[in-house]
Write a protein that holds these residues in place. Sequence first.
Motif, PDB file in Angstrom:
ATOM      1  N   GLY A   1       0.784  -1.237   0.000  1.00 30.22           N
ATOM      2  CA  GLY A   1       0.000   0.000   0.000  1.00 30.22           C
ATOM      3  C   GLY A   1       0.809   1.277   0.000  1.00 30.22           C
ATOM      4  O   GLY A   1       0.241   2.371   0.041  1.00 30.22           O
ATOM      5  N   ALA A   2       2.156   1.173  -0.053  1.00 26.70           N
ATOM      6  CA  ALA A   2       3.014   2.361   0.027  1.00 26.70           C
ATOM      7  C   ALA A   2       3.254   2.955  -1.350  1.00 26.70           C
ATOM      8  O   ALA A   2       3.768   2.271  -2.250  1.00 26.70           O
ATOM      9  CB  ALA A   2       4.344   2.006   0.666  1.00 26.70           C
ATOM     10  N   GLN A   3       2.880   4.216  -1.521  1.00 30.69           N
ATOM     11  CA  GLN A   3       3.244   4.899  -2.754  1.00 30.69           C
ATOM     12  C   GLN A   3       4.767   5.007  -2.822  1.00 30.69           C
ATOM     13  O   GLN A   3       5.417   5.351  -1.819  1.00 30.69           O
ATOM     14  CB  GLN A   3       2.630   6.299  -2.795  1.00 30.69           C
ATOM     15  N   PRO A   4       5.395   4.700  -3.974  1.00 28.61           N
ATOM     16  CA  PRO A   4       6.852   4.745  -4.057  1.00 28.61           C
ATOM     17  C   PRO A   4       7.395   6.170  -4.179  1.00 28.61           C
ATOM     18  O   PRO A   4       7.726   6.652  -5.260  1.00 28.61           O
ATOM     19  CB  PRO A   4       7.168   3.903  -5.295  1.00 28.61           C
ATOM     20  N   ILE A   5       7.469   6.835  -3.020  1.00 26.41           N
ATOM     21  CA  ILE A   5       8.021   8.189  -2.897  1.00 26.41           C
ATOM     22  C   ILE A   5       8.776   8.274  -1.570  1.00 26.41           C
ATOM     23  O   ILE A   5       8.756   7.349  -0.763  1.00 26.41           O
ATOM     24  CB  ILE A   5       6.927   9.283  -2.922  1.00 26.41           C
TER      25      ILE A   5
ATOM     26  N   TYR B   1      14.217   3.102   3.385  1.00 29.32           N
ATOM     27  CA  TYR B   1      12.904   3.326   3.985  1.00 29.32           C
ATOM     28  C   TYR B   1      12.155   4.259   3.051  1.00 29.32           C
ATOM     29  O   TYR B   1      12.716   5.258   2.579  1.00 29.32           O
ATOM     30  CB  TYR B   1      13.043   3.979   5.365  1.00 29.32           C
ATOM     31  N   TYR B   2      10.907   3.968   2.772  1.00 31.13           N
ATOM     32  CA  TYR B   2      10.181   4.823   1.839  1.00 31.13           C
ATOM     33  C   TYR B   2       8.677   4.628   2.037  1.00 31.13           C
ATOM     34  O   TYR B   2       8.224   3.669   2.666  1.00 31.13           O
ATOM     35  CB  TYR B   2      10.556   4.486   0.391  1.00 31.13           C
ATOM     36  N   GLY B   3       7.920   5.536   1.425  1.00 27.92           N
ATOM     37  CA  GLY B   3       6.491   5.324   1.331  1.00 27.92           C
ATOM     38  C   GLY B   3       5.633   6.523   1.647  1.00 27.92           C
ATOM     39  O   GLY B   3       5.860   7.233   2.622  1.00 27.92           O
ATOM     40  N   GLY B   4       4.642   6.728   0.776  1.00 27.59           N
ATOM     41  CA  GLY B   4       3.568   7.672   1.024  1.00 27.59           C
ATOM     42  C   GLY B   4       2.274   6.911   1.240  1.00 27.59           C
ATOM     43  O   GLY B   4       2.264   5.685   1.357  1.00 27.59           O
ATOM     44  N   TRP B   5       1.184   7.659   1.311  1.00 25.58           N
ATOM     45  CA  TRP B   5      -0.145   7.085   1.506  1.00 25.58           C
ATOM     46  C   TRP B   5      -0.249   6.311   2.829  1.00 25.58           C
ATOM     47  O   TRP B   5      -0.904   5.284   2.919  1.00 25.58           O
ATOM     48  CB  TRP B   5      -0.543   6.199   0.320  1.00 25.58           C
ATOM     49  N   ARG B   6       0.458   6.808   3.847  1.00 25.05           N
ATOM     50  CA  ARG B   6       0.355   6.265   5.216  1.00 25.05           C
ATOM     51  C   ARG B   6       0.889   4.844   5.378  1.00 25.05           C
ATOM     52  O   ARG B   6       0.495   4.114   6.284  1.00 25.05           O
ATOM     53  CB  ARG B   6      -1.087   6.361   5.737  1.00 25.05           C
ATOM     54  N   HIS B   7       1.790   4.454   4.482  1.00 28.06           N
ATOM     55  CA  HIS B   7       2.460   3.162   4.608  1.00 28.06           C
ATOM     56  C   HIS B   7       3.961   3.356   4.422  1.00 28.06           C
ATOM     57  O   HIS B   7       4.393   4.086   3.518  1.00 28.06           O
ATOM     58  CB  HIS B   7       1.962   2.167   3.568  1.00 28.06           C
TER      59      HIS B   7
ATOM     60  N   GLY C   1      12.032 -14.376   2.769  1.00 30.81           N
ATOM     61  CA  GLY C   1      11.711 -14.361   1.348  1.00 30.81           C
ATOM     62  C   GLY C   1      11.051 -13.096   0.849  1.00 30.81           C
ATOM     63  O   GLY C   1      10.933 -12.893  -0.365  1.00 30.81           O
ATOM     64  N   THR C   2      10.615 -12.230   1.747  1.00 22.95           N
ATOM     65  CA  THR C   2       9.991 -10.971   1.338  1.00 22.95           C
ATOM     66  C   THR C   2      11.066  -9.940   1.002  1.00 22.95           C
ATOM     67  O   THR C   2      12.183  -9.994   1.529  1.00 22.95           O
ATOM     68  CB  THR C   2       9.078 -10.406   2.437  1.00 22.95           C
ATOM     69  N   THR C   3      10.719  -9.009   0.137  1.00 25.92           N
ATOM     70  CA  THR C   3      11.657  -7.944  -0.238  1.00 25.92           C
ATOM     71  C   THR C   3      11.302  -6.631   0.432  1.00 25.92           C
ATOM     72  O   THR C   3      12.183  -5.870   0.844  1.00 25.92           O
ATOM     73  CB  THR C   3      11.668  -7.762  -1.765  1.00 25.92           C
ATOM     74  N   PHE C   4      10.012  -6.351   0.551  1.00 34.16           N
ATOM     75  CA  PHE C   4       9.547  -5.087   1.129  1.00 34.16           C
ATOM     76  C   PHE C   4       8.780  -5.383   2.417  1.00 34.16           C
ATOM     77  O   PHE C   4       7.701  -5.974   2.378  1.00 34.16           O
ATOM     78  CB  PHE C   4       8.661  -4.340   0.131  1.00 34.16           C
TER      79      PHE C   4
ATOM     80  N   GLU D   1       4.300  10.049   5.794  1.00 40.36           N
ATOM     81  CA  GLU D   1       5.326  10.056   4.748  1.00 40.36           C
ATOM     82  C   GLU D   1       6.644  10.518   5.360  1.00 40.36           C
ATOM     83  O   GLU D   1       6.759  10.712   6.562  1.00 40.36           O
ATOM     84  CB  GLU D   1       4.907  10.986   3.609  1.00 40.36           C
ATOM     85  N   GLY D   2       7.664  10.688   4.511  1.00 41.44           N
ATOM     86  CA  GLY D   2       8.918  11.323   4.904  1.00 41.44           C
ATOM     87  C   GLY D   2       9.737  10.597   5.957  1.00 41.44           C
ATOM     88  O   GLY D   2      10.157  11.215   6.934  1.00 41.44           O
ATOM     89  N   PRO D   3      10.048   9.296   5.790  1.00 40.92           N
ATOM     90  CA  PRO D   3      10.808   8.588   6.821  1.00 40.92           C
ATOM     91  C   PRO D   3      12.271   9.012   6.871  1.00 40.92           C
ATOM     92  O   PRO D   3      12.855   9.427   5.858  1.00 40.92           O
ATOM     93  CB  PRO D   3      10.687   7.125   6.386  1.00 40.92           C
ATOM     94  N   PHE D   4      12.861   8.878   8.051  1.00 43.14           N
ATOM     95  CA  PHE D   4      14.283   9.160   8.250  1.00 43.14           C
ATOM     96  C   PHE D   4      14.794   8.294   9.386  1.00 43.14           C
ATOM     97  O   PHE D   4      14.057   8.024  10.344  1.00 43.14           O
ATOM     98  CB  PHE D   4      14.509  10.649   8.581  1.00 43.14           C
ATOM     99  N   MET D   5      16.067   7.873   9.301  1.00 45.87           N
ATOM    100  CA  MET D   5      16.657   7.013  10.319  1.00 45.87           C
ATOM    101  C   MET D   5      18.064   7.482  10.664  1.00 45.87           C
ATOM    102  O   MET D   5      18.825   7.885   9.777  1.00 45.87           O
ATOM    103  CB  MET D   5      16.704   5.570   9.788  1.00 45.87           C
ATOM    104  N   PHE D   6      18.408   7.434  11.962  1.00 46.36           N
ATOM    105  CA  PHE D   6      19.802   7.623  12.361  1.00 46.36           C
ATOM    106  C   PHE D   6      20.066   6.787  13.603  1.00 46.36           C
ATOM    107  O   PHE D   6      19.138   6.256  14.228  1.00 46.36           O
ATOM    108  CB  PHE D   6      20.129   9.106  12.606  1.00 46.36           C
TER     109      PHE D   6
END
Length: 309
Positions: free
Chosen positions: A134-138, A153-159, A178-181, A191-196
């Motif tokens: 369900g994640a928009q690729p942005i 890490y990615y995704g719009g549309w609340r996923h 076996g999953t990729t995503f 939206e807008g994920p970030f990690m540190f």
Amino acid sequence: MASEQQKKTSGNPVFPGWYADPEGVIFGKNYWIYPTYSAPYEKQVFLDAFSSTDLTNWQKHERILDTTSVKWANRAMWAPSIVEKDKKYYLFFGANDIQSDNELGGIGVAVSDKPSGPFEDHLGKPLIDKFHNGAQPIDQFVFKDKDGQYYMYYGGWRHCNVAKLNNDFTGFIPFEDGTTFKEVTPEGYVEGPFMFMRGGKYYFMWSEGGWGGPNYRVAYAMADSPLGPFKRIDTILQQDPEVATGAGHHSVMHNKAKDLWYIVYHRKPLENPSRDHRVTCIDEMKFDANGMIKPVKITMEGVAQQKVK
């Protein structure tokens, strides 16, 4: 107006023009910011970058990437993320704002020998061009873990998804199951994920609310693994009706030599509240004794002049 020599703080915004979704990063002795050009989608056909040696004086690098180099992209070039690997610079970006699996677009990657570009399309096609979980690729962010593995890490549309990049950034490595995503969406995520990382902990951050409105904001979670689980802790960046509204879609820079942390984000000026009038700002980010992020005070002054080393 103060001259460059007299200027002691960055001021907010840190450079002129309508720019959003900024990724701040340190390469060598320079601070860099890679933002979205904030305009109607059809005019978002290029990316600029900005560099500084001291956080206060910024140099503009125009059109480091544009749609003439990325043949499949034609609009809505968004939210760049950049990493240095093997003496090359890889710039990840979203394009075309696709609304379904049947449209051309998604997340791409470009490469250059210099952080200032010019960048060329790395694949000749999107890296991710479908809606997984369900994640928009942005809104992609690429994070290098302590073991050298790169995660996206990615995704719009609340996923929000996470995936393991392969060694040459041409695709992904499946997880053990076996999953990729893998979906890692925390409560409130838009939206807008970030990690540190800090103190052995993974800090996962994201934006909430509507990007065009005043209540856009940033929240965070902490975990012992880059895969979570991520439980929402608090909001740490939001509007101040006396300063600006719509403070969100951020990134974080860490000056390791001085142990100073900066949050780089966009916001909407009080006098220009329309959707695309977004500006890039920097304020200091601090932690309490337990490692929790203190709420950030958004300012007009910005941050003090500071060399990287």
